[in-house]
Design a protein around this motif. Structure first.
Motif, short mmCIF file in Angstrom:
data_model
loop_
_atom_site.label_atom_id
_atom_site.label_comp_id
_atom_site.label_asym_id
_atom_site.label_seq_id
_atom_site.Cartn_x
_atom_site.Cartn_y
_atom_site.Cartn_z
N GLN A 216 29.37 31.45 37.85
CA GLN A 216 29.66 31.31 36.43
C GLN A 216 30.78 32.24 35.99
O GLN A 216 31.64 31.86 35.17
CB GLN A 216 28.39 31.54 35.62
N HIS A 217 30.80 33.46 36.50
CA HIS A 217 31.87 34.40 36.17
C HIS A 217 33.22 33.88 36.64
O HIS A 217 34.21 33.87 35.88
CB HIS A 217 31.56 35.75 36.83
N LYS A 218 33.29 33.42 37.88
CA LYS A 218 34.55 32.93 38.42
C LYS A 218 35.00 31.66 37.71
O LYS A 218 36.20 31.45 37.49
CB LYS A 218 34.41 32.70 39.93
N LEU A 219 34.06 30.81 37.33
CA LEU A 219 34.39 29.60 36.59
C LEU A 219 35.01 29.94 35.24
O LEU A 219 35.99 29.31 34.82
CB LEU A 219 33.15 28.72 36.41
N THR A 220 34.48 30.92 34.56
CA THR A 220 35.05 31.34 33.27
C THR A 220 36.49 31.81 33.45
O THR A 220 37.36 31.47 32.64
CB THR A 220 34.20 32.47 32.66
N LEU A 221 36.76 32.57 34.50
CA LEU A 221 38.13 33.01 34.76
C LEU A 221 39.04 31.81 35.02
O LEU A 221 40.20 31.79 34.58
CB LEU A 221 38.16 33.95 35.96
N MET A 222 38.54 30.80 35.70
CA MET A 222 39.34 29.61 35.98
C MET A 222 39.63 28.81 34.71
O MET A 222 40.68 28.18 34.58
CB MET A 222 38.63 28.71 36.99
N ARG A 223 38.70 28.81 33.78
CA ARG A 223 38.88 28.05 32.54
C ARG A 223 40.00 28.64 31.67
O ARG A 223 40.65 27.91 30.92
CB ARG A 223 37.59 28.05 31.74
N LEU B 108 40.22 31.67 43.14
CA LEU B 108 38.91 31.51 42.53
C LEU B 108 38.25 30.20 42.96
O LEU B 108 37.05 30.16 43.23
CB LEU B 108 39.04 31.55 41.01
N LEU B 109 39.04 29.13 43.05
CA LEU B 109 38.50 27.85 43.47
C LEU B 109 37.96 27.94 44.90
O LEU B 109 36.88 27.42 45.20
CB LEU B 109 39.56 26.75 43.37
#
Length: 209
Positions: A13-20, A32-33
């Motif tokens: 979830q943390h890494k997904l937020t950075l990607m967004r 990140l992906l």
């Protein structure tokens, strides 16, 4: 939602937020992906069958578990699926790879195939379709259709983001294919993009528009 596992691990979830975030660089987005793909792959492979084999440790002989059957096949949908492939191969380096070239016609949102190459013995292997975005569901449906035409029997799907509409349509065509995703977002916009989403994964990964 039935047939779907949301991988809600804090690191995912943390890494997904950075990607967004719109200001995340192309380099960081790719990294990140890859990292999220490894974490999602850990969950996708949680139920793979094991068999007991005899091994020699430095101290004794023992029965120990190893993966049973033939190696996995990862089937990335070109081009953005390649961004997840590297992270998955880091976790399962012996896996085979099938490549599926599909693009979404911007006018009709239907899929057009331009490339397909897969191991000949798909029927004997578990296949994981890999694509960051499950938006309209059309691409994922076409990919699974093509793999099954080539003989695949055991198929699962790993993605980064999914829309409720895409999941519903996908499972309407392939109710037996379980989906793993890091998040289910709110909806699709009029152009078939996931909202709030993260934009076009392929463009952000490769720095194109």
């Amino acid at each position: 939602m039935q047939g779907v596992t949301v991988v809600d691990h804090p690191l995912v979830q943390h890494k997904l937020t950075l990607m967004r975030k719109r200001d995340t660089s192309t380099k960081s987005f790719r990294e990140l992906l890859r990292e999220i793909a490894s974490l999602v792959c850990y969950e996708v492979t949680r139920d793979l069958p094991l068999e007991q084999v005899e091994i020699e440790t430095p101290l004794a002989t023992m029965q120990a578990p190893m993966l049973a059957g033939k190696k996995l096949v990862f089937a990335p949908i070109l081009r953005s699926g390649l961004g997840m492939l590297e992270g998955m191969l880091e976790l399962v380096p012996a896996a085979r790879v099938a490549h599926i070239g599909l693009y979404r016609d911007p006018a009709t949102l239907h899929c057009v195939e331009y490339y397909f190459k897969a191991p000949a013995d798909l029927a004997e292997r578990a296949v994981v379709v890999v694509d960051p975005m499950l938006a309209t569901g059309n691409t994922a449906i076409a990919a699974v259709d093509r793999l099954r035409e080539a003989g695949a029997k055991s198929v699962r799907l790993a993605c980064l983001l999914a829309s409720p509409e895409g999941l519903s349509k996908f499972h309407g065509h392939h109710p037996d294919v379980h989906v793993w995703t890091a998040a289910i977002d709110e909806r699709l916009n009029d152009h078939g993009y996931i909202l709030p989403g993260l934009g076009d994964a392929g463009d952000r990964m490769y720095g194109t528009r």
